[in-house]
Motif scaffolding. Structure first.
Motif, mmCIF file in Angstrom:
data_model
loop_
_atom_site.group_PDB
_atom_site.id
_atom_site.type_symbol
_atom_site.label_atom_id
_atom_site.label_comp_id
_atom_site.label_asym_id
_atom_site.label_seq_id
_atom_site.Cartn_x
_atom_site.Cartn_y
_atom_site.Cartn_z
ATOM 1 N N VAL A 12 -13.624 6.773 10.345
ATOM 2 C CA VAL A 12 -12.242 6.575 9.904
ATOM 3 C C VAL A 12 -11.717 7.897 9.361
ATOM 4 N N ASN A 13 -10.535 8.298 9.852
ATOM 5 C CA ASN A 13 -9.879 9.497 9.331
ATOM 6 C C ASN A 13 -8.981 9.030 8.192
ATOM 7 N N SER A 14 -9.374 9.307 6.974
ATOM 8 C CA SER A 14 -8.647 8.799 5.809
ATOM 9 C C SER A 14 -7.579 9.767 5.299
ATOM 10 N N ALA A 15 -7.346 10.867 5.971
ATOM 11 C CA ALA A 15 -6.371 11.864 5.509
ATOM 12 C C ALA A 15 -4.974 11.263 5.407
ATOM 13 N N GLU A 16 -4.555 10.510 6.397
ATOM 14 C CA GLU A 16 -3.224 9.893 6.371
ATOM 15 C C GLU A 16 -3.131 8.858 5.249
ATOM 16 N N PHE A 17 -4.208 8.094 5.081
ATOM 17 C CA PHE A 17 -4.201 7.102 4.009
ATOM 18 C C PHE A 17 -4.138 7.770 2.645
ATOM 19 N N GLU A 18 -4.867 8.864 2.472
ATOM 20 C CA GLU A 18 -4.828 9.587 1.190
ATOM 21 C C GLU A 18 -3.430 10.135 0.921
ATOM 22 N N LYS A 19 -2.754 10.632 1.947
ATOM 23 C CA LYS A 19 -1.357 11.105 1.795
ATOM 24 C C LYS A 19 -0.478 9.961 1.325
ATOM 25 N N PHE A 20 -0.618 8.831 2.002
ATOM 26 C CA PHE A 20 0.156 7.654 1.614
ATOM 27 C C PHE A 20 -0.153 7.244 0.180
ATOM 28 N N TYR A 21 -1.436 7.227 -0.159
ATOM 29 C CA TYR A 21 -1.846 6.809 -1.508
ATOM 30 C C TYR A 21 -1.271 7.746 -2.569
ATOM 31 N N ASN A 22 -1.283 9.049 -2.320
ATOM 32 C CA ASN A 22 -0.715 10.023 -3.270
ATOM 33 C C ASN A 22 0.787 9.800 -3.442
ATOM 34 N N LYS A 23 1.472 9.568 -2.346
ATOM 35 C CA LYS A 23 2.912 9.281 -2.423
ATOM 36 C C LYS A 23 3.161 7.982 -3.186
ATOM 37 N N PHE A 24 2.325 6.985 -2.942
ATOM 38 C CA PHE A 24 2.474 5.712 -3.621
ATOM 39 C C PHE A 24 2.258 5.862 -5.130
ATOM 40 N N GLU A 25 1.282 6.667 -5.538
ATOM 41 C CA GLU A 25 1.059 6.918 -6.971
ATOM 42 C C GLU A 25 2.262 7.619 -7.594
ATOM 43 N N GLU A 26 2.847 8.570 -6.873
ATOM 44 C CA GLU A 26 4.047 9.264 -7.358
ATOM 45 C C GLU A 26 5.200 8.270 -7.524
ATOM 46 N N TYR A 27 5.331 7.378 -6.556
ATOM 47 C CA TYR A 27 6.354 6.331 -6.614
ATOM 48 C C TYR A 27 6.131 5.433 -7.828
ATOM 49 N N GLN A 28 4.903 5.070 -8.104
ATOM 50 C CA GLN A 28 4.568 4.229 -9.259
ATOM 51 C C GLN A 28 4.974 4.918 -10.565
ATOM 52 N N LYS A 29 4.738 6.226 -10.661
ATOM 53 C CA LYS A 29 5.118 6.976 -11.877
ATOM 54 C C LYS A 29 6.642 6.947 -12.067
ATOM 55 N N HIS A 30 7.366 7.100 -10.969
ATOM 56 C CA HIS A 30 8.829 7.049 -11.049
ATOM 57 C C HIS A 30 9.300 5.664 -11.465
ATOM 58 N N LEU A 31 8.651 4.646 -10.960
ATOM 59 C CA LEU A 31 9.013 3.276 -11.345
ATOM 60 C C LEU A 31 8.794 3.045 -12.835
ATOM 61 N N GLU A 32 7.690 3.595 -13.361
ATOM 62 C CA GLU A 32 7.391 3.427 -14.785
ATOM 63 C C GLU A 32 8.431 4.141 -15.648
ATOM 64 N N ALA A 33 9.009 5.236 -15.148
ATOM 65 C CA ALA A 33 10.003 5.996 -15.924
ATOM 66 C C ALA A 33 11.387 5.382 -15.834
ATOM 67 N N MET A 34 11.599 4.486 -14.893
ATOM 68 C CA MET A 34 12.943 3.932 -14.686
ATOM 69 C C MET A 34 13.510 3.201 -15.895
ATOM 70 N N PRO A 35 12.757 2.390 -16.615
ATOM 71 C CA PRO A 35 13.362 1.736 -17.785
ATOM 72 C C PRO A 35 13.936 2.739 -18.796
ATOM 73 N N ASP A 36 13.229 3.877 -18.973
ATOM 74 C CA ASP A 36 13.755 4.911 -19.867
ATOM 75 C C ASP A 36 15.053 5.492 -19.319
ATOM 76 N N ASN A 37 15.087 5.720 -18.014
ATOM 77 C CA ASN A 37 16.301 6.260 -17.391
ATOM 78 C C ASN A 37 17.465 5.283 -17.541
ATOM 79 N N TRP A 38 17.190 3.989 -17.319
ATOM 80 C CA TRP A 38 18.248 2.992 -17.439
ATOM 81 C C TRP A 38 18.732 2.872 -18.874
ATOM 82 N N SER A 39 17.830 3.024 -19.843
ATOM 83 C CA SER A 39 18.292 2.946 -21.239
ATOM 84 C C SER A 39 19.181 4.139 -21.575
#
Length: 114
Positions: A12-39
């Motif tokens: 299994v070539n996991s390079a593409e999955f790791e790219k996706f996973y890194n992007k997904f983690e970045e997305y999760q961090k942005h989601l966590e910051a959203m309540p502060d932004n909305w306030s």
């Protein structure tokens, strides 16, 4: 129950999955910051609302002052019209008085001249 053992090894070539996973983690961090932004957005909205309320309060005050000025101008206009009527009537009375005085003086000083 018996344990399942893999029969085929799959590469299994996991390079593409790791790219996706890194992007997904970045997305999760942005989601966590959203309540502060909305306030922050909410706080800015409250400040804007307060500023508009103050502005409209000032505009209402100016409108009230303008209404008072208009009322005073209307009263002044009415007083000026009454003054015009009085002075016109007074002028007419004076003209009549002059005519009557001329007539009276002719009658008094004209006695015996005829």
């Amino acid at each position: 129950m018996c344990a399942v053992k893999s029969i085929i090894n799959v590469q299994v070539n996991s390079a593409e999955f790791e790219k996706f996973y890194n992007k997904f983690e970045e997305y999760q961090k942005h989601l966590e910051a959203m309540p502060d932004n909305w306030s922050e957005v909410g706080a800015a909205g409250k400040k804007t609302t307060a500023a508009f309320a103050a502005l409209f309060g000032e505009m209402a005050s100016v409108a009230d002052s303008s209404n008072e000025i208009v009322k005073a101008l209307n009263l002044a206009s009415k007083a000026q019209k009454e003054f015009h009527k009085s002075t016109t009537a007074s002028g007419d009375s004076m003209k009549k008085l002059v005519k009557d005085a001329e007539k009276l003086s002719k009658e008094i000083f004209g006695i015996g001249k005829a």
